[in-house]
Scaffold this motif. Structure first.
Motif, PDB file in Angstrom:
ATOM      1  N   GLN A   7       0.821  -1.213   0.000  1.00 15.90           N
ATOM      2  CA  GLN A   7       0.000   0.000   0.000  1.00 15.90           C
ATOM      3  C   GLN A   7       0.858   1.267   0.000  1.00 15.90           C
ATOM      4  O   GLN A   7       0.394   2.321  -0.385  1.00 15.90           O
ATOM      5  CB  GLN A   7      -0.910   0.027   1.227  1.00 15.90           C
ATOM      6  N   LEU A  48      -0.198   7.726   1.618  1.00 14.43           N
ATOM      7  CA  LEU A  48       0.128   6.473   0.930  1.00 14.43           C
ATOM      8  C   LEU A  48       1.194   6.782  -0.115  1.00 14.43           C
ATOM      9  O   LEU A  48       0.900   6.955  -1.300  1.00 14.43           O
ATOM     10  CB  LEU A  48      -1.126   5.885   0.292  1.00 14.43           C
ATOM     11  N   LEU A  77       0.346  -2.450  -5.901  1.00 10.42           N
ATOM     12  CA  LEU A  77      -0.701  -2.759  -4.913  1.00 10.42           C
ATOM     13  C   LEU A  77      -1.695  -3.686  -5.596  1.00 10.42           C
ATOM     14  O   LEU A  77      -2.182  -3.398  -6.690  1.00 10.42           O
ATOM     15  CB  LEU A  77      -1.382  -1.460  -4.453  1.00 10.42           C
ATOM     16  N   HIS A 120      -8.089  -5.007  -5.072  1.00 12.48           N
ATOM     17  CA  HIS A 120      -8.892  -5.079  -3.846  1.00 12.48           C
ATOM     18  C   HIS A 120     -10.044  -4.097  -3.945  1.00 12.48           C
ATOM     19  O   HIS A 120     -10.096  -3.264  -4.857  1.00 12.48           O
ATOM     20  CB  HIS A 120      -8.038  -4.740  -2.621  1.00 12.48           C
ATOM     21  N   ASP A 170     -12.490  -1.765  -0.833  1.00 12.75           N
ATOM     22  CA  ASP A 170     -12.321  -1.357   0.564  1.00 12.75           C
ATOM     23  C   ASP A 170     -13.621  -1.313   1.364  1.00 12.75           C
ATOM     24  O   ASP A 170     -13.637  -0.763   2.469  1.00 12.75           O
ATOM     25  CB  ASP A 170     -11.654   0.030   0.621  1.00 12.75           C
ATOM     26  N   TYR A 222      -3.588  12.936  -5.524  1.00 14.72           N
ATOM     27  CA  TYR A 222      -2.247  12.562  -6.004  1.00 14.72           C
ATOM     28  C   TYR A 222      -1.453  13.863  -6.113  1.00 14.72           C
ATOM     29  O   TYR A 222      -1.797  14.747  -6.891  1.00 14.72           O
ATOM     30  CB  TYR A 222      -2.346  11.822  -7.332  1.00 14.72           C
ATOM     31  N   LEU A 225      -3.079   4.637 -10.306  1.00 14.38           N
ATOM     32  CA  LEU A 225      -4.223   3.824  -9.889  1.00 14.38           C
ATOM     33  C   LEU A 225      -4.798   3.096 -11.110  1.00 14.38           C
ATOM     34  O   LEU A 225      -4.764   3.625 -12.219  1.00 14.38           O
ATOM     35  CB  LEU A 225      -5.269   4.781  -9.311  1.00 14.38           C
ATOM     36  N   HIS A 267      -6.324  -6.379   2.244  1.00 16.79           N
ATOM     37  CA  HIS A 267      -5.637  -5.684   3.343  1.00 16.79           C
ATOM     38  C   HIS A 267      -5.604  -6.461   4.660  1.00 16.79           C
ATOM     39  O   HIS A 267      -5.244  -5.921   5.688  1.00 16.79           O
ATOM     40  CB  HIS A 267      -6.267  -4.312   3.623  1.00 16.79           C
ATOM     41  N   ALA A 270      -2.923  -0.527  -7.786  1.00 20.99           N
ATOM     42  CA  ALA A 270      -2.000   0.525  -8.252  1.00 20.99           C
ATOM     43  C   ALA A 270      -0.773  -0.151  -8.837  1.00 20.99           C
ATOM     44  O   ALA A 270      -0.342  -1.213  -8.358  1.00 20.99           O
ATOM     45  CB  ALA A 270      -1.629   1.463  -7.114  1.00 20.99           C
ATOM     46  N   ARG A 297       6.024   8.512  -5.167  1.00 24.46           N
ATOM     47  CA  ARG A 297       4.669   8.843  -5.647  1.00 24.46           C
ATOM     48  C   ARG A 297       3.812   9.077  -4.414  1.00 24.46           C
ATOM     49  O   ARG A 297       3.578   8.164  -3.636  1.00 24.46           O
ATOM     50  CB  ARG A 297       4.097   7.691  -6.484  1.00 24.46           C
ATOM     51  N   LEU A 315       0.458  10.132  -2.292  1.00 23.20           N
ATOM     52  CA  LEU A 315      -1.006  10.166  -2.307  1.00 23.20           C
ATOM     53  C   LEU A 315      -1.500  10.481  -0.896  1.00 23.20           C
ATOM     54  O   LEU A 315      -0.988   9.927   0.080  1.00 23.20           O
ATOM     55  CB  LEU A 315      -1.526   8.785  -2.752  1.00 23.20           C
ATOM     56  N   LEU A 367      -4.992  10.131   1.059  1.00 23.67           N
ATOM     57  CA  LEU A 367      -6.297   9.491   0.858  1.00 23.67           C
ATOM     58  C   LEU A 367      -7.211   9.746   2.051  1.00 23.67           C
ATOM     59  O   LEU A 367      -6.846   9.483   3.195  1.00 23.67           O
ATOM     60  CB  LEU A 367      -6.092   7.994   0.615  1.00 23.67           C
TER      61      LEU A 367
HETATM   62  O1  AKG Z   1      -2.080   3.686  -4.074  1.00 26.50           O
HETATM   63  C1  AKG Z   1      -3.160   3.930  -4.613  1.00 26.50           C
HETATM   64  O2  AKG Z   1      -3.230   4.621  -5.636  1.00 26.50           O
HETATM   65  C2  AKG Z   1      -4.430   3.377  -4.015  1.00 26.50           C
HETATM   66  C3  AKG Z   1      -4.322   2.976  -2.567  1.00 26.50           C
HETATM   67  C4  AKG Z   1      -5.469   2.146  -2.089  1.00 26.50           C
HETATM   68  O3  AKG Z   1      -6.379   1.884  -2.800  1.00 26.50           O
HETATM   69  C5  AKG Z   1      -5.503   1.604  -0.701  1.00 26.50           C
HETATM   70  O4  AKG Z   1      -4.497   1.720   0.016  1.00 26.50           O
HETATM   71  O5  AKG Z   1      -6.544   1.035  -0.305  1.00 26.50           O
END
Ligand code: AKG
Ligand code: FE2
Length: 257
Positions: free
Chosen positions: A48, A92, A101, A104, A106, A128, A139, A160, A202, A211, A213, A215
């Motif tokens: 992640q 992230l 990644l 998945h 969530d 981002y 993504l 996860h 991802a 990179r 992010l 979130l």
């Molecule tokens: O890294 C990403 O672009 C998505 C991260 C993600 O979906 C997550 O950690 O649940």
């Protein structure tokens, strides 16, 4: 700016006759770098990214993002104004040369008939901070997979949880290319909204740059949204709001084929 930054700049204005107010995007990047460089990373989240939970009450810069007016305005225009924020965001960051990644979704309430709503109940807001491309870990999503079961749903290791965090890199299913996948390429500072139920992943970061992010998770009340004009699923109508269902990340009977 934090109160300290404001004071510093005022002092510099008075002392030196000039100061630079950081551009917000740059400020978020600098703050993310600072937190990534100073906080401990949990080793189990390598797919992640750095995965740092930052509470808004502890961080004025991230709090400013949570209240970011342009995002609020865009949400309102789309009818998503009844979503409320959780108390923290996740940093992230994919460090240079880090793995993909896995696929998945969530949503954690698959035992609840609320899972069958044709509208989103829980969304992620993904900022981002830099441009994302295939090479640096953009993504990927499978459009429509939030509403309809596809074979991949039943082949995935649970998201996860212990299972996924320890899969091998390049796992043939979890990290596969799917014929319906879409790469979501973004410019620096783009905001991506996503339904918690949609299948996403991802790409690897194959560059020598981070990179980044940020979130944020938002959820709305268990009501029909004002903008909704379509059919209302009977499962939702009959859903007893008093019942709390045990959490589950596994799409069950409420995700139709
Ligand atoms: O890294 C990403 O672009 C998505 C991260 C993600 O979906 C997550 O950690 O649940
Ligand atoms: Fe996700």
């Amino acid at each position: 700016m934090t109160p300290e930054m404001v004071q510093e700049r005022r002092e510099q204005m008075l002392r030196d006759g000039y100061c630079v107010i950081p551009e917000f995007l740059r400020e978020l990047g600098q703050e993310s770098d600072r937190l990534n460089d100073t906080l401990e990373h949990h080793p189990d989240t390598k797919y992640q990214g750095t995965h740092l939970g930052i509470h808004y009450e502890d961080n004025a810069i991230m709090q400013r993002l949570a209240e970011w007016q342009p995002a609020r305005q865009a949400s309102e225009q789309m009818g998503f104004d009844d979503f409320t924020s959780s108390k923290q965001l996740l940093i992230l960051t994919k460090e240079p040369y880090t793995p993909a990644l896995y696929w998945h979704q969530d949503w954690m309430r698959w035992n609840d008939p609320l899972s069958c709503t044709p509208w989103p109940q829980t969304i992620f807001l993904s900022y981002y901070l830099g441009e994302t491309r295939i090479e640096n870990g953009c993504l990927k999503v499978i459009p429509g997979s939030q509403l309809k079961r596809i074979p991949l749903h039943d082949q995935l290791v649970t998201t996860h949880e212990q299972g996924t965090r320890f899969i091998e890199e390049n796992h043939p299913i979890m990290c596969s290319h799917h014929p319906d996948q879409v790469d979501v390429l973004t410019k620096a500072g783009s905001l991506v909204l996503g339904d918690a139920r949609v299948l996403h992943a991802a790409r690897k970061n194959q560059t020598d740059q981070r990179r980044n992010l940020l979130l944020l998770w938002h959820s709305r009340p268990e009501t029909v949204p004002d903008y909704w004009e379509g059919e209302i699923p009977w499962l939702f109508v009959e859903d007893d709001l008093e019942i709390t269902y045990p959490a589950s990340r596994i799409p069950g009977q409420y995700l139709p084929a």
